[in-house]
Write an enzyme that holds these catalytic residues in place. Structure first.
Site, PDB file in Angstrom:
ATOM      1  N   LEU A  66     -13.991   4.906  -0.084  1.00  0.00           N
ATOM      2  CA  LEU A  66     -14.862   5.958  -0.610  1.00  0.00           C
ATOM      3  C   LEU A  66     -15.881   5.462  -1.622  1.00  0.00           C
ATOM      4  CD1 LEU A  66     -15.602   8.957  -0.834  1.00  0.00           C
ATOM      5  CD2 LEU A  66     -13.798   9.188  -2.565  1.00  0.00           C
TER       6      LEU A  66
ATOM      7  N   SER B 167       0.823  -1.200   0.000  1.00  0.00           N
ATOM      8  CA  SER B 167       0.000   0.000   0.000  1.00  0.00           C
ATOM      9  C   SER B 167       0.858   1.251   0.000  1.00  0.00           C
ATOM     10  CB  SER B 167      -0.895  -0.017   1.255  1.00  0.00           C
ATOM     11  OG  SER B 167      -1.431   1.257   1.525  1.00  0.00           O
TER      12      SER B 167
ATOM     13  N   TYR C  50      -2.999  -0.264  10.249  1.00  0.00           N
ATOM     14  CA  TYR C  50      -3.133  -0.964   8.958  1.00  0.00           C
ATOM     15  C   TYR C  50      -1.904  -0.705   8.091  1.00  0.00           C
ATOM     16  CZ  TYR C  50      -4.059  -1.267   3.996  1.00  0.00           C
ATOM     17  OH  TYR C  50      -3.913  -1.518   2.653  1.00  0.00           O
TER      18      TYR C  50
ATOM     19  N   LYS D 204       1.638  -3.126   6.723  1.00  0.00           N
ATOM     20  CA  LYS D 204       2.203  -3.229   5.373  1.00  0.00           C
ATOM     21  C   LYS D 204       3.698  -2.900   5.394  1.00  0.00           C
ATOM     22  CE  LYS D 204      -1.629  -4.306   3.241  1.00  0.00           C
ATOM     23  NZ  LYS D 204      -1.817  -5.674   2.708  1.00  0.00           N
TER      24      LYS D 204
ATOM     25  N   ARG E 275      -6.360  11.735  -3.576  1.00  0.00           N
ATOM     26  CA  ARG E 275      -5.825  10.388  -3.724  1.00  0.00           C
ATOM     27  C   ARG E 275      -5.665  10.043  -5.201  1.00  0.00           C
ATOM     28  NH1 ARG E 275      -5.052  11.380   0.739  1.00  0.00           N
ATOM     29  NH2 ARG E 275      -5.595  10.254   2.651  1.00  0.00           N
TER      30      ARG E 275
END
Length: 340
Positions: free
Chosen positions: A203, A127, A152, A156, A234
């Site tokens: 989203l 990510s 989270y 990663k 983003r």
């Protein structure tokens, strides 16, 4: 003989789209999934799209014994793609131990089991969160990774460090870590898409479920960021483009074209869109007006992230092809299909 690929989390959003692309590229696929945030119906949908029913095994990869048993049975596989992980940023802030236990135990058990059974190729679902709050944009693979804002993201980053240590110690083991930016969209068939359990954390499904009335109101987390309209920016990438990049990475490892034991690639479009850009594009694409409200920032979010994709273009020969309009239209088609 087809090359066999084990896909952990293969019933999930990105995993299922990648399974389709693998099958269409003549790979034999074994899916391992505990169905904690997915459905076994996905296996049937993959069959409907490809005409092939992949081998599905329901296993919790946190269980070391069960994981070892599965990998021993499928030791003729050539490669593992590891998607299996919890992935909600907000939930990880609220329940960090749940994320560290699930995401790290499942990784450790997987790479341990595959190594013991001579499966020495590994692709990791990483990510852009590993870059934390980057000092410069766009983000290249040379951008320094730093402590992410969420547990989270930290799982990663820690996973990549584990893989770095493993590939240095085990010279037969090779890995590619694919750092996703923000996957959205759905398969053109309308049979596969993002279907999270409960209220969505990402989203696009949040927008589509607000649009069809499943959710009363779309909450926009923060309109005071230092961006053009105050909402976070983003790099959104179509999930099918993302899935295709995995197949290229698989071939790179199997053909021994990789240049280092552990390689990293950003997967994005290189274009940054704000939350309001996505909302406006959704309304223009579908003709549906969204009921949304601004609220406080969400813990773990950063103002903007978008990729430099030059390395993936040069080394993988991969470029994202689908634009925001296609991402949104396919998401809406999927949402309508699963509700009819």
């Amino acid at each position: 003989m087809k090359n066999k690929v084990i896909v952990t989390g293969g019933c999930g959003y990105i995993g299922s789209h990648t399974v389709v692309e693998l099958i269409e590229n003549n790979f034999e696929v074994v899916i391992i999934d505990d169905l904690s945030n997915s459905s076994k119906k996905t296996v049937e949908r993959i069959h409907d799209i490809t005409g092939v029913l992949p081998n599905f095994i329901n296993v919790d990869l946190k269980n070391e014994l069960e994981t070892n048993t599965v990998f021993k049975k499928h030791k003729d596989a050539q490669l593992v793609i590891h998607f299996a992980a919890h992935k909600a940023v907000g939930e990880s802030v609220a329940e960090p131990l749940k994320y560290y236990q699930n995401n790290l135990y499942s990784l450790l058990n997987t790479i341990s089991a595959q190594s013991q059974n001579g499966i020495n190729n590994f692709i990791f679902s990483s990510s852009a969160t590993v870059y934390g709050l980057p000092e410069t944009l766009p983000i290249t693979e040379k951008t320094k990774t730093q402590r992410p804002f969420s547990p989270y993201g930290n799982t990663k980053k820690m996973a990549e460090e584990i893989l770095d240590d493993l590939t240095k110690s085990n010279h037969e083991f090779s890995a590619i870590s694919l750092r996703y930016f923000n996957p959205i969209g759905a398969h053109e068939s309308g049979l596969l898409g993002e279907l999270p359990n409960g209220i969505p954390n990402n989203l696009m499904p949040y927008i589509t479920q607000a649009a069809n009335g499943n959710i009363e109101k779309l909450m926009v987390y923060g309109n005071d960021y230092p961006t053009k309209d105050g909402t976070p920016i983003r790099d959104y990438i179509h999930v099918v483009d993302l899935a295709k990049a995995h197949v290229i990475a698989v071939k790179r490892l199997l053909n021994k074209e990789h240049e280092k034991p552990l390689e990293f690639f950003n997967l994005g479009t290189g274009i940054g869109y704000s939350v309001m850009d996505v909302i406006n594009c959704f309304e223009n694409t579908t003709g549906v007006k969204l009921n949304y409200e601004f609220t406080e920032r969400r813990a773990g979010d950063v103002p903007q992230l978008y990729a430099a994709t030059t390395l993936a273009q040069e080394k993988l020969g991969w470029t994202a092809e689908k634009g925001l309009h296609e991402m949104i239209k396919s998401s809406w088609d999927w949402e309508n299909n699963i509700n009819n």
